[in-house]
Design a protein around this motif. Structure first.
Motif: not given
Length: 428
Positions: A196-199, A421-426
């Motif tokens: 739900r929150q992160l797809g 807005q997902f966190p940026k790639e590691a």
């Protein structure tokens, strides 16, 4: 036998206010009279012999059978008196009790050699109890593991939500559609949260018929059946690979002989750039045997590891540890909520089962809270990877991920999932 019990309790309870009435009708008070009074009555001689021979098992056993009663106070108050009355005295490190602990430790492998068939039977013993029981004391999402109290005044529901948020942030899911395996998915709350929150595309596995049926229904009711699937399956029979693996409150059921199998299978199921988050109860001291009462009545085949035992298996699995967090007292507070909720609705639990069941669960919840509050139990959150570059160099991304999730948790249907807005790639 009476003298043995009197001697033991006199050393255990130097402070506090504990009264014990013995089977012959005599009573003795222990402690310095401070604190809330607790009155324990031993109704039969077999209860007296049991406490003298093996208090770790027989206190709970004979409370369940009615051979022991608490006339004043409650079980939690009794255990508080026992565990705080003399912190320098450990009864299990003395005399006969030390011998019992050593014998149990030596034979623990026999009880924890959990095959696929035995694992399913152990899980059904506890988790296939009627869901109506768990509704009496768990939060609305049926999270049956340690909550995360960001503030002491959080409600149980908010603390369980914070736990899911904290774990999700550590998984570092940074784009929609990443595949996640939830080992020991329970009633599906963690899997549904990630979808739900992160797809995320989540596969949850459980050995409990009750949990599986409800998890499938919840996914359908939420309109997430395409994103989340639940399998009635042992993790050892699961096929991958997955971008992420999460396991919350399941490792306690693996059994010490199967640790290397567990981590090797997890390594095989996870992609080279994947991330795994293991959330499990652990102990802060040396490896030892489980509490015999909990092992028989509550979690057969289970084992609470020392960190050294986990690390040994991880080192041989090919995985690398990138983060370890110790949650102190969070489970004590979680169990306090569960215990108080259960006791407030005890008559409903009795209607579902019987008086003996209620007494056993009273002891289970009170003893578990005591172990986390005054003894040696904590929760380990261990992050594992194949490639050390799979997660950012500093832990700042965890807080940023939690902030992002917190901002979107009101979006219950996930309508804005693609725009998040997902966190940026590691990266390094």
């Amino acid at each position: 036998m009476k003298f043995i019990v009197q001697t033991l309790v006199s050393r255990l309870v130097e402070t506090g206010n504990l009264k014990i009435t013995y089977p012959d009708g005599t009573s003795q008070t222990y402690g310095d009279g401070t604190g809330n009074p607790v009155h324990l009555r031993l109704n039969t001689r077999k209860a007296l012999w049991g406490i003298a021979f093996d208090p770790a098992y027989y206190l709970g056993h004979y409370y369940g059978t009615g051979d022991i009663d608490i006339v004043e106070g409650d079980m939690y108050g009794l255990l508080k008196a026992v565990f705080t009355g003399n912190p320098d005295f450990k009864y299990y490190d003395t005399g006969w009790n030390r011998t019992l602990e050593r014998v149990r430790f030596l034979f623990r492998w026999l009880r924890q050699k959990n095959s696929v068939v035995r694992s399913r039977r152990n899980v059904q013993h506890h988790y296939d109890l009627t869901g109506a029981l768990y509704d009496l004391f768990l939060d609305e999402d049926r999270q049956y593991s340690c909550a995360y109290f960001e503030r002491p005044d959080l409600s149980l529901d908010d603390a369980q939500l914070a736990k899911k948020r904290h774990i999700a942030a550590k998984l570092n899911i940074n784009r929609p559609g990443q595949s996640v395996l939830d080992i020991g998915c329970g009633w599906g709350g963690m899997a549904l949260y990630l979808a739900r929150q992160l797809g995320a595309k989540v596969t949850g596995v459980t050995l409990s018929d009750e949990q599986h049926a409800l998890a499938v229904k919840r996914a359908s009711d939420a309109g997430l059946s395409d994103e989340v699937k639940f399998l009635l399956q042992d993790y050892r029979n699961t096929e991958g690979p997955f971008d992420r693996i999460v396991s919350v409150g399941m490792f306690e059921h693996v059994g010490r002989p199967n640790y290397l199998t567990y981590f090797k299978k997890s390594a095989a199921l996870m992609k080279r750039d994947g991330v795994m988050l293991l959330h499990t109860i652990g102990r802060t001291d040396r490896p030892t045997a489980n509490n015999p009462f909990i092992e028989k009545y509550i979690f057969p085949g289970g084992y609470i590891p020392a960190l050294s035992e986990v690390m040994q298996a991880v080192e041989k699995s090919g995985l690398a540890i990138t983060d370890i967090e110790i949650l102190r007292l969070h489970y004590a507070e979680t169990l306090r909520h569960w215990r108080e909720r259960f006791m407030a609705r005890r008559e409903e639990a009795k209607a579902l089962y019987d008086e003996k069941f209620c007494r056993i669960w009273e002891f289970y919840l009170a003893a578990s809270e005591s172990a986390f509050r005054w003894q040696n139990l904590v929760v380990f959150q261990i992050q594992l990877v194949h490639d050390q570059q799979a997660v950012p160099l500093t832990r700042d991304y965890i807080g940023r991920g939690e902030d992002c999730l917190r901002a979107h948790e009101g979006d219950a249907k996930g309508a804005q999932r693609g725009a998040r807005q997902f966190p940026k790639e590691a990266s390094l």
